[in-house]
Design an enzyme around this catalytic site. Structure first.
Site, PDB file in Angstrom:
ATOM      1  N   ARG A 172       0.834  -1.197   0.000  1.00 45.53           N
ATOM      2  CA  ARG A 172       0.000   0.000   0.000  1.00 45.53           C
ATOM      3  C   ARG A 172       0.875   1.255   0.000  1.00 45.53           C
ATOM      4  NH1 ARG A 172      -4.590   0.116   4.381  1.00 45.53           N
ATOM      5  NH2 ARG A 172      -5.286   1.845   3.054  1.00 45.53           N
ATOM      6  N   CYS A 230      -1.339   6.384   8.905  1.00 47.82           N
ATOM      7  CA  CYS A 230      -1.683   5.101   8.295  1.00 47.82           C
ATOM      8  C   CYS A 230      -2.755   5.380   7.244  1.00 47.82           C
ATOM      9  CB  CYS A 230      -2.148   4.111   9.354  1.00 47.82           C
ATOM     10  SG  CYS A 230      -3.597   4.654  10.297  1.00 47.82           S
TER      11      CYS A 230
END
Length: 273
Positions: A172, A230
């Site tokens: 990611r 995040c």
């Protein structure tokens, strides 16, 4: 005092803390189902999506309001800022860390995370119950701002002059896949530090010395300006918890990637570096 507490330390406490179950699954099923099937005796359930976050926008897990947190504090019996609280989840503390951070941001001073969660409790012979406690009679009023927090501009500044840790999985971070958000990639200048490397195979945190070595290798020192983010601000709290366990302070960019990408003028980087 460590922000973590072991099962043995929990059992040895002279005064019983307020126990909070924060079991949560990003892709379901709801954490309440797991709580209803068995939890620590006396533990209250706190829902991450509705009590530890506001409705999405911008970002998937914005901070909850002080009114929401006050209602939660009173329901679970919080009477003062120093009421001892122990939070936990199924095992790896990914969602418990969000409660640890949010509760402290809103004024609690004695919040610890049960290392290894419910799995560690059961492994040590602890019993689980399906009975939920009655609502508490708390009187404490939540107030925001007891921990520093970054916005997007602040995160960009830390990436430029300090260490901005991205707690997401490497694929990611690199922009190779993005299962949750409409834009893939990372904040330019960020350093990838997946939260999964903070814990062992049982979900317990690595020893403080090992965590310190991990983050030192990424450029973090006690004097480094360090921040974490995040996807939506949940696992960033886990990274902050690991850093605090290692004696390395860090600030959370609570909006994280899902908030960063709401402004198309903000730059996006891809690749593993």
């Amino acid at each position: 005092m460590s922000p973590l507490i072991t099962v043995e330390e929990l059992r040895a406490l002279g005064t019983a803390p307020v126990l909070v179950d924060v079991t949560w699954n990003l892709a379901g099923p709801p954490g309440k189902e797991a709580y209803d099937s068995g939890h620590l005796p006396g533990a209250y359930f706190v829902d991450l999506d509705t009590e530890l976050a506001a409705a999405p926008g911008p970002g998937r897990h914005p901070l909850p309001t002080a009114t929401t947190v006050t209602e939660t504090f009173r329901r679970i019996g919080i009477r003062s800022a120093d009421t001892p609280v122990v939070v936990y989840d199924a095992a790896n503390s990914m969602s418990a860390a969000r409660a640890w951070w949010v509760f402290r941001y809103f004024g609690l001073t004695d919040v610890r995370v049960l290392d290894g969660g419910l799995a560690a409790w059961k492994a040590a012979g602890g019993e689980a119950t399906v009975e939920a406690p009655a609502d508490g009679a708390g009187t404490f009023t939540a107030t925001p701002g007891h921990l520093p927090v970054l916005d997007a501009d602040g995160a960009a500044a830390v990436a430029a002059k300090g260490i901005l840790l991205d707690a997401r999985a490497p694929e990611r971070f690199a922009g190779e896949v993005e299962p949750m958000d409409p834009v893939a990639g990372h904040i330019p200048g960020a350093v990838n530090a997946p939260t999964t490397a903070n814990v062992d195979e049982t979900g317990r945190f690595l020893p403080p010395a090992d965590l310190q070595a991990r983050f030192t290798a990424l450029g973090v020192t006690p004097s480094t300006e360090t921040a974490v983010y995040c996807g939506s601000g949940v696992t960033a709290a886990h990274e902050a918890l690991a850093l605090e366990s290692a004696g390395l302070p860090a600030t959370v960019y609570i909006g994280s990637w899902s908030e960063w990408i709401t402004d198309p003028t903000r730059p996006v980087a891809t690749g593993k570096d």
